[in-house]
Scaffold this motif. Sequence first.
Motif, short mmCIF file in Angstrom:
data_model
loop_
_atom_site.label_atom_id
_atom_site.label_comp_id
_atom_site.label_asym_id
_atom_site.label_seq_id
_atom_site.Cartn_x
_atom_site.Cartn_y
_atom_site.Cartn_z
N GLY A 11 12.33 7.30 3.69
CA GLY A 11 11.05 6.84 4.19
C GLY A 11 10.62 7.41 5.52
O GLY A 11 9.53 7.10 6.00
N LEU A 12 11.42 8.27 6.15
CA LEU A 12 11.04 8.75 7.48
C LEU A 12 10.80 10.26 7.52
O LEU A 12 10.57 10.82 8.58
CB LEU A 12 12.11 8.39 8.51
CG LEU A 12 11.62 8.49 9.96
CD1 LEU A 12 10.74 7.34 10.33
CD2 LEU A 12 12.79 8.61 10.91
N MET A 227 11.30 0.31 3.44
CA MET A 227 11.25 1.41 4.40
C MET A 227 9.82 1.90 4.59
O MET A 227 9.39 2.20 5.70
CB MET A 227 12.14 2.56 3.94
CG MET A 227 13.62 2.33 4.21
SD MET A 227 14.04 2.08 5.95
CE MET A 227 13.72 3.71 6.61
N GLU A 228 9.07 1.97 3.52
CA GLU A 228 7.68 2.40 3.62
C GLU A 228 6.86 1.42 4.45
O GLU A 228 6.02 1.82 5.26
CB GLU A 228 7.07 2.55 2.22
CG GLU A 228 7.62 3.75 1.44
CD GLU A 228 7.07 3.83 0.03
OE1 GLU A 228 6.45 2.82 -0.42
OE2 GLU A 228 7.27 4.87 -0.63
N ALA A 231 7.91 2.00 8.11
CA ALA A 231 7.98 3.38 8.57
C ALA A 231 7.25 3.59 9.89
O ALA A 231 7.75 4.28 10.79
CB ALA A 231 7.44 4.33 7.51
N ARG A 235 8.88 4.89 13.32
CA ARG A 235 8.43 6.14 13.96
C ARG A 235 8.09 5.90 15.43
O ARG A 235 8.44 6.70 16.30
CB ARG A 235 7.23 6.71 13.22
CG ARG A 235 7.54 7.26 11.83
CD ARG A 235 6.33 7.95 11.24
NE ARG A 235 6.53 8.25 9.83
CZ ARG A 235 5.95 7.61 8.83
NH1 ARG A 235 5.09 6.64 9.09
NH2 ARG A 235 6.19 7.94 7.58
#
Length: 264
Positions: A11-12, A227-228, A231, A235
């Motif tokens: 996801g990153l 995770m999405e 995200a 970040r």
Amino acid sequence: MGDIAIIGGTGLCDPKMLSHVTSGQMENFYGTIRFTRGTYKGKNVIFLARHGKYHSIPPHLINYRANILGLKKLGVSAILSTTAVGAINPDDQPNDFVLPNQFIDFTSHSRHGSFFDGGINGVVHVDMTEPFCPTLREAVLESASELGYDVHPTGTYVCTEGPRFETPTEIRMFGMLGGDVVGMTCVPEVCLAREAEMCYATISIVTNYAAGITKRPMEHKEVVEQMEQNAERLRRLILHTVELYDDRDCMCRHTLKEYGGFTI
């Protein structure tokens, strides 16, 4: 001052976080790595997708030695990684950030956990009293505080072989041993970084409860979805950490001093 590497898990993998972006690859003794290089707030940053560009490499087949040695040869001195984990400790809940300071290794011998297997590289016994860099961890905590994010400041990461999820009985055992979260990628990454005399820390995002903590069966799509959803927070935390991090001399840079330093 060396470059900072970001090793992104599920996801990153988004190089848009950086400016002046270029892509490249480099070969080393253990294989080829593909990376993205750019800048953020005047600092050189290298991004490496742990599972490959299309998430096609399972955790037990990642070429960890090629990744870490490649980053070392590219001039990286500090690595900030991200890991998706399941919660063993009920105090760690889905969507929480955890900053591990210890780990327990339950991977198998299929993973190459050292650069020093005898032969021309010799034999090295690296100290793992403090496996995760305290200076880099401090920068993460400071960044989280300024952003208003709650982070569990310590935790024990249990690393399993994968790619299967763990059984409820295994999770109970890990909890009895002091494990807080469970994942599949932190080891041997952290060990190799320490051998290579690089600062290393991982930000773990809790995506789910580990097997047996709840009655629902484990599903990989649950990990990806969580995770999405997180995200952007992740970040922001990473980039602010890069901004705050002072790449000064650190004990991590001298772990092999009794062996004359890392010379591979």
